[in-house]
Write a protein that holds these residues in place. Structure first.
Motif, PDB file in Angstrom:
ATOM      1  N   UNK A 104     -13.111   3.076  -8.871  1.00 19.24           N
ATOM      2  CA  UNK A 104     -12.321   1.859  -8.758  1.00 19.24           C
ATOM      3  C   UNK A 104     -11.948   1.281 -10.109  1.00 19.24           C
ATOM      4  N   UNK A 105     -12.899   1.293 -11.060  1.00 16.38           N
ATOM      5  CA  UNK A 105     -12.622   0.802 -12.421  1.00 16.38           C
ATOM      6  C   UNK A 105     -11.508   1.623 -13.051  1.00 16.38           C
ATOM      7  N   UNK A 106     -11.621   2.944 -12.935  1.00 14.94           N
ATOM      8  CA  UNK A 106     -10.616   3.830 -13.531  1.00 14.94           C
ATOM      9  C   UNK A 106      -9.238   3.591 -12.916  1.00 14.94           C
ATOM     10  N   UNK A 107      -9.197   3.396 -11.617  1.00 13.81           N
ATOM     11  CA  UNK A 107      -7.897   3.199 -10.962  1.00 13.81           C
ATOM     12  C   UNK A 107      -7.277   1.860 -11.350  1.00 13.81           C
ATOM     13  N   UNK A 108      -8.104   0.821 -11.434  1.00 15.31           N
ATOM     14  CA  UNK A 108      -7.552  -0.478 -11.841  1.00 15.31           C
ATOM     15  C   UNK A 108      -7.067  -0.436 -13.290  1.00 15.31           C
ATOM     16  N   UNK A 109      -7.762   0.328 -14.142  1.00 14.04           N
ATOM     17  CA  UNK A 109      -7.289   0.504 -15.523  1.00 14.04           C
ATOM     18  C   UNK A 109      -5.917   1.179 -15.547  1.00 14.04           C
ATOM     19  N   UNK A 110      -5.738   2.125 -14.643  1.00 11.65           N
ATOM     20  CA  UNK A 110      -4.439   2.798 -14.562  1.00 11.65           C
ATOM     21  C   UNK A 110      -3.352   1.815 -14.145  1.00 11.65           C
ATOM     22  N   UNK A 111      -3.655   0.962 -13.170  1.00 13.57           N
ATOM     23  CA  UNK A 111      -2.689  -0.049 -12.744  1.00 13.57           C
ATOM     24  C   UNK A 111      -2.406  -1.039 -13.872  1.00 13.57           C
ATOM     25  N   UNK A 112      -3.440  -1.392 -14.621  1.00 11.76           N
ATOM     26  CA  UNK A 112      -3.270  -2.309 -15.750  1.00 11.76           C
ATOM     27  C   UNK A 112      -2.337  -1.717 -16.807  1.00 11.76           C
ATOM     28  N   UNK A 113      -2.542  -0.455 -17.125  1.00 15.65           N
ATOM     29  CA  UNK A 113      -1.695   0.186 -18.134  1.00 15.65           C
ATOM     30  C   UNK A 113      -0.234   0.227 -17.682  1.00 15.65           C
ATOM     31  N   UNK A 114      -0.035   0.340 -16.375  1.00 15.52           N
ATOM     32  CA  UNK A 114       1.313   0.405 -15.834  1.00 15.52           C
ATOM     33  C   UNK A 114       1.925  -0.984 -15.654  1.00 15.52           C
ATOM     34  N   UNK A 115       1.070  -2.007 -15.714  1.00 14.55           N
ATOM     35  CA  UNK A 115       1.552  -3.369 -15.510  1.00 14.55           C
ATOM     36  C   UNK A 115       1.759  -3.719 -14.051  1.00 14.55           C
ATOM     37  N   UNK A 116       1.031  -3.032 -13.152  1.00 15.63           N
ATOM     38  CA  UNK A 116       1.133  -3.325 -11.720  1.00 15.63           C
ATOM     39  C   UNK A 116       0.165  -4.436 -11.347  1.00 15.63           C
ATOM     40  N   UNK A 117       0.662  -5.465 -10.691  1.00 20.35           N
ATOM     41  CA  UNK A 117      -0.182  -6.579 -10.283  1.00 20.35           C
ATOM     42  C   UNK A 117      -0.991  -6.213  -9.044  1.00 20.35           C
ATOM     43  N   UNK A 118      -2.218  -6.714  -8.989  1.00 20.86           N
ATOM     44  CA  UNK A 118      -3.068  -6.491  -7.825  1.00 20.86           C
ATOM     45  C   UNK A 118      -4.057  -7.639  -7.717  1.00 20.86           C
ATOM     46  N   UNK A 119      -4.651  -7.782  -6.543  1.00 18.44           N
ATOM     47  CA  UNK A 119      -5.707  -8.763  -6.305  1.00 18.44           C
ATOM     48  C   UNK A 119      -7.010  -8.000  -6.111  1.00 18.44           C
ATOM     49  N   UNK A 120      -8.013  -8.343  -6.918  1.00 18.81           N
ATOM     50  CA  UNK A 120      -9.282  -7.616  -6.865  1.00 18.81           C
ATOM     51  C   UNK A 120     -10.383  -8.498  -6.283  1.00 18.81           C
ATOM     52  N   UNK A 121     -11.098  -7.944  -5.306  1.00 15.81           N
ATOM     53  CA  UNK A 121     -12.217  -8.647  -4.665  1.00 15.81           C
ATOM     54  C   UNK A 121     -13.470  -7.794  -4.831  1.00 15.81           C
ATOM     55  N   UNK A 122     -14.428  -8.304  -5.584  1.00 21.69           N
ATOM     56  CA  UNK A 122     -15.684  -7.578  -5.777  1.00 21.69           C
ATOM     57  C   UNK A 122     -16.792  -8.263  -4.991  1.00 21.69           C
ATOM     58  N   UNK A 123     -17.546  -7.468  -4.239  1.00 19.36           N
ATOM     59  CA  UNK A 123     -18.609  -8.003  -3.394  1.00 19.36           C
ATOM     60  C   UNK A 123     -19.928  -7.333  -3.739  1.00 19.36           C
TER      61      UNK A 123
END
Length: 391
Positions: A349-368
């Motif tokens: 999940x960390x790696x995938x969100x980093x990929x989205x960050x590099x691309x500038x894709x917005x997302x909402x993250x919920x950690x439980x």
């Protein structure tokens, strides 16, 4: 007069005999035991009548995942083994007993759920979020099991569809959530373990979500349907089937969308379609959504895996980078990601969100808290569905 009395007695005895036989009670007379018993202080007691047993242990999914995580039960003079668990949080819990080394289910609890190839007893505690998992006195939707024509092997395939309360009485068109299961699951997983009908009924009744269809197909393309519901009969249940990582589910998913839109009263535009999945279904969801950027406005990834194979030559995987850029360019309403801190896919999940960050894709993250569990995925469904179709 005597003959009439004898005849009456015979008829009553015969009626009682057939009444008993109709129950098909092949277990005979057993000691009446209540188990589990939920107490007002939140504790839960478990009981098993096994007078000849040497040891009995209780195993529940609220315990740690190590092999030593068991509760040793104690026996009384009647041969009843008992154990009490201190206050449990609000949730749905699975458990079983181990009697002299043999795994058994609780014979006093008829409530059971299959998870992949094992069947567990379950119980539900009080409060929220568990109250959403219960059948409440609210208007109810309809759960439909149906077959649809598929290009996969040219065979029909089975899906489960939740229709919201009022669907049959009203003439409105509804938005759709396509909800995908994880590895080892099937079209029965979300309705049973995920408690979809109960969750959606209760959220609709509280006015917290828009009434919607929830479509739950079978994501294992080497199986037409859940075990026991296809021409394969009672086949051995596999956790990782041969189709995993084949890209077939992702590449052919639009046939599911087309079937729903030709069979039900639904809104047929991007802003009224959502796609979400857990684990393997999360992997399916991110690839499907990226490959079809004009189809889904809401994407939910629950403890999502990423690429399930390293095979080359699969366009749905190999073109993912380009597809993701197209998805960003075309836009979307919500890209929601949920992950537990103890999930074995946490780093994925960390790696995938980093990929989205590099691309500038917005997302909402919920950690439980917690791990790769239905306890988290049911809660993620509640949180995600509350954000859908806010037009």
């Amino acid at each position: 007069m005597v003959i009439k009395k004898i005849t009456t007695v015979m008829v009553l005895n015969l009626f009682a005999f057939f009444l008993i036989q109709a129950q098909e009670n092949i277990g005979g007379t057993t000691t009446q035991i209540r188990s589990p018993v939920k107490h007002e202080d939140g504790s839960v007691s478990f009981h098993l009548h096994a007078p000849n047993a040497q040891t009995v242990q209780l195993v529940g999914n609220w315990m740690a995942s190590s092999p030593d995580s068991v509760i040793v039960m104690s026996q009384d003079a009647r041969g009843v083994w008992s154990a009490t668990v201190d206050s449990l949080p609000s949730d749905l819990f699975l458990y079983y007993f181990v009697l002299d080394g043999l795994r058994i289910n609780d014979p006093s609890n008829v409530y059971q759920i299959r998870d992949v190839s094992q069947v567990f007893n379950y119980f539900i505690t009080e409060g929220e979020p568990a109250d959403f998992f219960k059948t409440q006195d609210v208007p109810h939707g309809t759960l439909v099991k149906l077959w649809y024509p598929s290009q996969i092997e040219g065979e029909s395939r089975r899906m489960t569809v939740y229709l919201p309360p009022g669907y049959h009485e009203q003439h409105a068109d509804y938005p759709v959530l396509y909800l995908l299961h994880g590895m080892g699951g099937d079209e029965e997983a979300w309705p049973t373990l995920g408690r979809v009908s109960q969750i959606m009924d209760n959220l609709v009744a509280k006015g917290q979500i828009a009434p919607m269809l929830v479509v739950m197909p079978n994501g294992h393309t080497s199986n037409q349907a859940a075990p026991g519901y296809s021409a394969r009969g009672e086949y051995p249940i596999e956790f990782r089937t041969p189709d995993v990582g084949s890209g077939v589910m992702e590449s052919t998913f639009m046939e599911v969308v087309d079937f729903i839109e030709n069979s039900f009263r639904v809104k047929k535009d991007k802003k009224h379609r959502a796609l979400a999945g857990l684990s393997m279904g999360g992997s399916h969801s991110l690839f499907i959504a990226a490959a079809n950027p004009d189809v889904f406005d809401y994407i939910g990834l629950f403890s999502a895996a990423f690429r399930l194979t390293d095979q080359a030559g699969l366009n749905i995987y190999d073109e993912f980078g380009k597809n993701l850029e197209r998805q960003k360019k075309q836009g979307y309403q919500l890209y929601w990601i949920g992950m537990g801190t103890d999930d074995f896919l946490y780093q994925t999940g960390v790696d995938y969100r980093n990929r989205l960050d590099r691309l500038g894709m917005e997302y909402m993250y919920h950690e439980s808290e917690g791990g790769h569990t239905w306890s988290n995925w049911r809660k993620y469904l509640i949180e995600f569905s509350r954000l859908l179709f806010k037009d």
